[in-house]
Design a protein around this motif. Structure first.
Motif, short mmCIF file in Angstrom:
data_model
loop_
_atom_site.label_atom_id
_atom_site.label_comp_id
_atom_site.label_asym_id
_atom_site.label_seq_id
_atom_site.Cartn_x
_atom_site.Cartn_y
_atom_site.Cartn_z
N TRP A 37 -3.06 -72.03 -88.64
CA TRP A 37 -3.17 -71.31 -87.27
C TRP A 37 -2.20 -70.27 -87.26
CZ3 TRP A 37 -6.35 -71.39 -83.25
CH2 TRP A 37 -5.55 -70.93 -81.94
N GLN A 41 -2.84 -66.26 -86.30
CA GLN A 41 -2.19 -65.43 -85.39
C GLN A 41 -1.76 -64.27 -85.97
OE1 GLN A 41 -2.47 -66.51 -82.23
NE2 GLN A 41 -3.77 -67.97 -83.07
N GLU A 71 -10.75 -77.67 -84.27
CA GLU A 71 -10.74 -78.20 -82.83
C GLU A 71 -9.81 -77.41 -82.03
OE1 GLU A 71 -11.37 -80.97 -79.64
OE2 GLU A 71 -12.73 -79.86 -81.38
N ARG A 72 -8.65 -77.11 -82.42
CA ARG A 72 -7.80 -76.43 -81.47
C ARG A 72 -8.48 -75.14 -80.73
NH1 ARG A 72 -1.63 -74.79 -83.35
NH2 ARG A 72 -0.79 -73.80 -81.28
N ARG A 74 -11.41 -74.66 -80.68
CA ARG A 74 -12.44 -74.90 -79.59
C ARG A 74 -12.24 -75.37 -78.40
NH1 ARG A 74 -15.05 -78.60 -77.15
NH2 ARG A 74 -13.41 -80.03 -77.86
N ARG A 75 -11.05 -76.33 -78.63
CA ARG A 75 -10.39 -76.83 -77.38
C ARG A 75 -9.95 -75.85 -76.41
NH1 ARG A 75 -7.04 -80.15 -79.55
NH2 ARG A 75 -5.39 -78.41 -79.18
N ASP A 76 -8.88 -75.05 -77.08
CA ASP A 76 -8.03 -74.24 -76.20
C ASP A 76 -8.51 -72.91 -75.90
OD1 ASP A 76 -6.09 -76.48 -76.72
OD2 ASP A 76 -5.01 -75.60 -78.30
N HIS A 77 -9.60 -72.41 -76.65
CA HIS A 77 -9.77 -71.11 -76.22
C HIS A 77 -11.65 -71.04 -76.32
CE1 HIS A 77 -6.04 -69.26 -77.12
NE2 HIS A 77 -5.78 -70.40 -78.27
N GLU A 125 -7.21 -82.43 -87.03
CA GLU A 125 -8.06 -82.90 -85.86
C GLU A 125 -9.51 -82.66 -86.09
OE1 GLU A 125 -6.78 -82.05 -81.69
OE2 GLU A 125 -5.63 -80.55 -82.64
#
Length: 237
Positions: A37, A41, A71-72, A74-77, A125
């Motif tokens: 991640w 960034q 998943e991060r 997908r979930r957050d953005h 995740e």
């Protein structure tokens, strides 16, 4: 790291994923390990982009070292995550058969597992939601990626062809650096469900005119898919 105009690699020869950048937005291929991640960034910052510019993430298969930050994202953005229907369950649960690891040398193998620990590989995740794809699909994402089924490493392994940058991302359909032995050059990947099927699937690349083959482990390989297939078949015997 920029490989060519519009084409970037996240990670290293140990574990890598890829980013295609265009005025229409970004397509990601694979998500490495959770710790990648921060690599994402950094690459987005260098491009002057944010996760809001990512239109989709395509998984070459559902193994944990390829779905790391999926998943991060997908979930957050709200970024849709695409995976072949035959690997959708694996991407959601991590369930898979025990595949043979093959030969191993202590130093490279320990290096691979240590890299995985440093990149939070034990904190993967799994996906709560995926968009299932099939062989031959041309996705409505930047670069118009073409899905090529490559069963063998897993039932739903795919290659992702990006014609506009003369490249194909192959996940673990092959490797150019064996994570357990350190051996470099095109060769079969370890932890493959069905090795004979994986070798047969390589023929599905030979119709491509692309000159860049981008694996999930190892250095990018420059050459024709036909030459690459012949090299791997020699290495397998």
């Amino acid at each position: 790291m920029e490989l060519a105009p519009h084409l970037h690699r996240l990670g290293t020869d140990i574990v890598a994923c890829y980013l295609f950048d265009s005025p229409e937005g970004i397509t990601l291929i694979d998500a490495g390990l959770p710790g990648h991640w921060s690599d994402l960034q950094q690459e987005l910052d260098a491009l002057g982009k944010t996760p809001a510019d990512i239109r989709g993430l395509i998984l070459t298969h559902g193994d944990s070292d390829h779905i790391g930050f999926a998943e991060r994202l997908r979930r957050d953005h709200g970024v849709p995550v695409y995976v072949h229907s035959a690997d959708a369950h694996r991407a959601r649960t991590g369930e898979k058969p025990k595949a043979p690891a093959g030969p191993m040398r202590p130093a490279p193998a320990l290096g691979f597992f240590w890299y995985g620990l440093r990149k939070n590989g034990l904190r993967t995740e799994y996906l709560k939601e995926v968009t299932e794809i099939s062989d031959g699909d041309v996705l409505a994402l930047p670069g118009s990626p073409v899905i090529i089924a490559m069963p063998g490493h897993s039932p739903g392994s795919v290659a992702v062809h990006l014609p506009s940058v003369d490249a194909v991302c192959v996940g673990d359909a092959l490797t150019t650096r064996h994570v357990l032995t350190g051996r470099t050059g095109p060769q079969p990947a370890p932890f493959t469900d069905h090795p004979a099927q994986a070798l047969a699937s390589l023929d599905r690349l030979t119709h491509l005119t692309t000159s860049w083959i981008l694996p999930g482990h190892g250095a990018p390989w420059h050459g024709t898919p036909t030459d690459l297939t012949a090299t791997i078949r020699t290495a397998a015997h």
